[in-house]
Write an enzyme that holds these catalytic residues in place. Structure first.
Site, short mmCIF file in Angstrom:
data_model
loop_
_atom_site.label_atom_id
_atom_site.label_comp_id
_atom_site.label_asym_id
_atom_site.label_seq_id
_atom_site.Cartn_x
_atom_site.Cartn_y
_atom_site.Cartn_z
NE ARG B 527 -1.74 1.59 3.74
CZ ARG B 527 -1.12 2.66 4.24
NH1 ARG B 527 0.07 2.54 4.81
NH2 ARG B 527 -1.68 3.85 4.19
N GLY B 709 0.64 -1.14 -6.70
CA GLY B 709 1.34 -1.77 -5.57
C GLY B 709 1.83 -3.13 -6.01
N GLY B 711 4.22 -5.21 -4.13
CA GLY B 711 5.02 -5.91 -3.15
C GLY B 711 4.74 -7.39 -3.01
CD GLU B 712 1.25 -7.74 0.22
OE1 GLU B 712 0.65 -6.74 -0.21
OE2 GLU B 712 0.92 -8.34 1.24
#
Lengths: 159, 752
Positions: B527, B709, B711-712
């Protein structure tokens, strides 16, 4: 517990300290002398975050007793840069975005410098092999390997 | 592969990160580097038993040891009753939070904290731990999610009853929560399907494996004010948790987020912070605590082990018509695990009209599980992707073909009800198809193979704050509350710079403590570049508007007559660059500070990631080598492509470790046998090839710069891609993680 007087050299500077026989060099560097650039990741020699150079040899400072520093030349991450410029491995780590959280970075830099001192023109496999004792959980190593190879190129050309 | 920069000047470039020099010279101050005058060192005594009633604790000998300044047990924690507390991310049961910090009545996992000591040195504190006498009544432990659900299993919490479909059943069990999502009529759709495949899967408990151990330094002042320096993913949630555990108002607590050495979800909960605070209160001195590496493995993280059953049906054309998932997750010692997130991810890459997702959150005698990068998604992607490949095989389709035919897209309604806004799953799969890697020959030789897979993470919004002070030299000091784990100072500052036509270097980002910036939620859920970047964008607009007023003053026009474009203010024939105007603030009314807060949940855009994995399997040893690996991910807009690639590479390698090596080994009585980096083996540089990246950009219409986003999602697909590659190589496909050598050897023996 009575303390022992140790005379050593850190990043070229003659240094004296008192320590208990049970204290690791990592603990004394960080907690007694304030060299907190050397990081603790595991304290059992498996992650390489605490890598330092001892008489030019790459060592996990968590596995070395502080009293063993007597008469040695210690090199830490704080000693890599000169007053007016970063060491090529430091500069290339920045340019290649070879760090994310940065906790393993000092250990990788010290280990990479030791590699280039030992082998100025390593192959990718040699870099991967040399750095296998340094764990990074953020980058997947790709950009670290590229940074070291690029630094080697630069060191090689300027040599 | 580079991303386009879409006409931007700063976004899409690769400036050196602002905190870079500090981090390559050893000058950056991480949590454990905190040094204060009169500092004491704290250590924690941990239960050697996985499940035991604590009958008594005698600390008298420890207290008497010279150098010991304070000793605590669980009963020293304030008892604010058994209430629900809101920590900004949904309600949590206070008793569970408190008991995980220091156990009171029961130890629920091997490594559960039971007492703590502060002394003048870490060694004296450690000696004192040996002098604490704890009398345990050892109880039978349960370590497996399915065993824990069985009738007659050892019950962890005497008062826990199953919550089922939102109702308290009153039934005592380790099954904390059972819930379900339904879309359409799955039974009918399965009955009508031409092909139905069902398989079951298991994944081991794994750890986030950050290299920096947890740490906390606390100073409790005589006036009751508490300062905590720590490595945390969220200073404000750390403050909320400390306040709740210590039953004190947050106004008395300041959390100073130091640099953080990795988190991946595991540094959201507090462990040491409240303990260090109480030790400081009791001793009257500041106390520093650093967790040992074994304690990090035994007591923090991990992410859940799982049992998953997937059934999917398709028609002859290859259209997936029905899906059914049974997902049981180990939440560890306390409930509130991550199975809800798994439900949002399990069929997230596909457009499926009818389905059911049945979820079980189960307590077992392991540490309380926490988020790990796209939490819950990797376990279920491993399962779903396998079944999709089996459907393709039955139908005579290529794995990529069935995925493209059934890809989720804008407007797809997921089984859990979410309807997708603009999404990039199809584009990610197309980028796989068009890649040089995919079109290159599969590795030669009898034991080489290739697999592909796709995975998802929904990303989150949450609250962020920024303030921006304009300096007279034309630079800006940007203050934010998001702790920077992977270069977000720079990705946030770049959005600020883009908005005002500045260079990235002209913005000086700084992460501030909880007294110095507005509430900012955790660095998690991919986020920060999205939400804190948005706050920086809004703060930049605020600066712009204030500077328009200043320019209007100088030119004696109305503010509305001043325009701003690409770093220059204009009105009629007047024009002035940002830098020049910044130098004239003194004469036009003084300093300019822009500020913004955001809570942009509605604009969140999920991200898809996909892999191509080439492997070679040694059939004699079962060892799997990764020969070549490509990750494709939709970034929405890649603000700093090098750090986007870094996220993709790092997440991929964590997924590779999860696939091949990583697992918690428990002895039968629940002791963790591999609590070191030697035995819990994360990938090393020697285990890997370069990780090739392809950034796809399907801009998120919910964000001013299109950010999603990144990151994941990248951790989710690797285990499935590698499993498919193993099958392509040697004809067996493990249904259990990790796919370690002995498991491969056993599978090969079973198949021959």
């Amino acid at each position: 517990m009575s303390k022992i007087h140790v005379q050593t050299t850190i990043n070229g500077e003659p240094t004296e300290f008192l320590c208990e026989p049970r204290q690791s060099l990592l603990e004394v560097l960080r907690e007694t002398l304030g060299f907190t650039g050397t990081k603790e990741g595991c304290n059992d020699g498996n992650c390489g975050a605490c890598s330092i150079a001892v008489d030019g040899v790459l060592v996990d400072s968590c596995l070395m007793l502080a009293v063993e520093a007597e008469g040695k030349e210690i090199g830490t991450v704080e000693g890599l840069a000169s007053p007016d410029s970063l060491h090529p491995v430091q500069q290339k780590f920045l340019e290649h975005a070879a760090l994310q959280c940065g906790i393993c970075t000092p250990g990788f830099l010290v280990a990479s410098k030791a590699l280039l001192d030992h082998n100025p023109n390593p192959s990718e496999h040699e870099v991967r092999h040399w750095l296998a004792g340094n764990l990074c959980r953020c980058t997947g190593y790709d950009k670290i390997i590229r940074a070291v190879l690029d630094a080697a190129e630069e060191v090689h050309q300027s040599a | 592969m580079s991303a386009t920069n879409g006409g931007y000047k700063v976004i899409g470039t690769r400036p050196i990160r602002h905190d870079g020099v500090d981090k390559v010279t050893g000058r950056a101050i991480y949590g454990a580097d905190t040094r204060l005058a009169g500092l004491l060192y704290g250590q924690v005594l941990r239960s050697p038993h996985a499940h035991a009633r604590i009958k008594s604790i005698d600390t008298s000998k420890a207290v008497a040891l010279p150098g010991v300044k304070a000793v605590l047990t669980g009963t020293d924690l304030p008892d604010a009753g058994d209430q629900m507390v809101d920590l900004g991310e949904g309600p949590a049961r206070l008793k569970y939070l408190r008991d995980n910090v220091l156990a009171t009545d029961k130890a629920l996992y091997s490594g559960h904290p039971v007492a703590a000591v502060a002394a003048t040195s870490a060694h004296i504190a450690e000696e004192a731990l040996d002098l604490i006498e704890v009398e345990y009544e050892v109880l039978e432990a349960v370590l497996d999610v399915r065993e824990a659900m069985q009738e007659g299993a050892p019950q962890l919490h005497d008062d826990m009853t199953t919550q089922e479909f939102g109702e308290d059943t009153g039934r005592k069990s380790n099954l904390a929560t059972h819930f379900e999502h339904r879309l359409g009529d799955a039974d009918k759709a399965f009955a009508e399907a031409d092909v139905v495949v069902e398989r079951e899967f298991q994944t081991a408990t794994v750890h986030q494996g950050y290299i920096e151990p947890h740490n906390a330094t606390a100073s409790w002042n005589a006036d009751g004010q508490l300062t905590v320096w720590t490595s945390t993913q969220g200073s404000f949630t750390a403050r909320a948790q400390v306040g709740a555990v210590l039953d004190m108002p947050i106004s008395r607590i300041k959390v100073v987020p130091q640099e953080i050495g990795g988190g991946f979800g595991g540094k959201i909960p507090v462990y040491l912070e409240p303990v260090a605070a109480l030790l400081s209160k009791a001793s009257g001195q500041p106390v520093k605590m650093i967790m040992t590496r074994p304690a990090v493995f035994e007591s923090t993280g991990p992410t859940p082990g799982s049992y998953v059953k997937i059934k999917m049906g398709a028609d002859k054309s290859g259209k997936i018509v029905a899906a059914d998932a049974y997902i049981a997750f180990e939440s560890g010692a306390y409930p509130g695990g991550l199975v809800g997130a798994a439900a949002m991810c399990v069929f997230s890459c596909y457009d499926i009209p009818d389905g059911r997702i049945d979820c079980y959150d189960v307590v077992v005698n392991k540490p309380r599980s926490f988020a790990y990068r796209a939490p819950g998604s990797t376990q279920v992607a491993f399962a779903t992707e396998h079944v999709v490949d089996l459907l393709a095989a039955e139908l005579g389709m290529e794995p990529l073909e069935i995925r493209l035919k059934n890809t989720a897209t804008t407007g797809t309604r997921r089984i859990d009800g979410v309807v997708y806004p603009k999404m990039g799953c199809k584009e990610v799969l197309e980028a796989i198809r068009d890649s040089e890697h995919y079109q290159s020959p599969v590795p030669a030789g009898p034991n080489g193979g290739r697999g592909i897979s796709v995975g998802y993470w929904f990303n989150v919004g949450l609250k962020s704050s920024c303030t921006a002070s304009v300096n007279s030299d034309g630079t800006v000091s940007l203050v934010e509350g998001s702790t920077d784990i992977g270069g977000t100072r720079t990705s946030v500052a770049m959005q600020f710079a883009e908005t005002l036509g500045l260079r990235a270097e002209d913005v000086k980002p700084q992460v501030a403590d909880t007294d110095s910036i507005g509430h900012t939620d955790v660095t998690g859920g991919s986020r920060v570049t999205y939400a804190t970047g948005w706050a920086a964008y809004k703060a930049a607009l605020d600066v712009r508007d204030q500077l328009c007023e200043r320019a209007a003053q100088l030119w004696e026009v109305e503010a509305g007559q001043v325009e701003f474009d690409d770093g220059v203010f204009r009105s009629g024939d007047n024009e002035m660059a940002f830098k020049e105007l910044a130098g004239r603030l003194e004469e036009t009314g003084g300093p300019v500070i822009g500020r913004a807060t955001v809570d942009p949940d509605s604009g969140v855009g999920g991200s898809f990631a996909a892999n191509i994995a080439d492997v070679e399997v040694d059939p004699e040893t079962g060892k799997v080598d990764i020969l070549r690996f490509t990750v494709v991910q939709d970034a929405g807009r890649a603000i700093h492509p090098a750090y986007v690639e870094g996220q993709m590479q790092g997440g991929s390698v964590q997924g590779i470790g999860w696939a091949l090596n990583e697992e918690y080994f428990y002895s039968g009585d629940g002791h963790l046998d591999n609590s070191s980096f030697l035995d819990y083996r994360i990938p090393t540089s020697l285990d890997l090839p370069m990780i090739e990246t392809i950034i796809v950009e399907v801009p998120n219409p919910g964000h001013p710069y299109g950010v999603r986003g990144v990151g994941e999602a990248n951790i989710a697909p690797p285990p499935a891609a590698i499993a498919a590659a193993i099958e392509d190589a040697v004809g067996v496909r493990p249904q259990e993680l990790p796919m370690k050598p002995d498991r491969i050897v056993a599978a090969l023996a079973g198949s021959s």
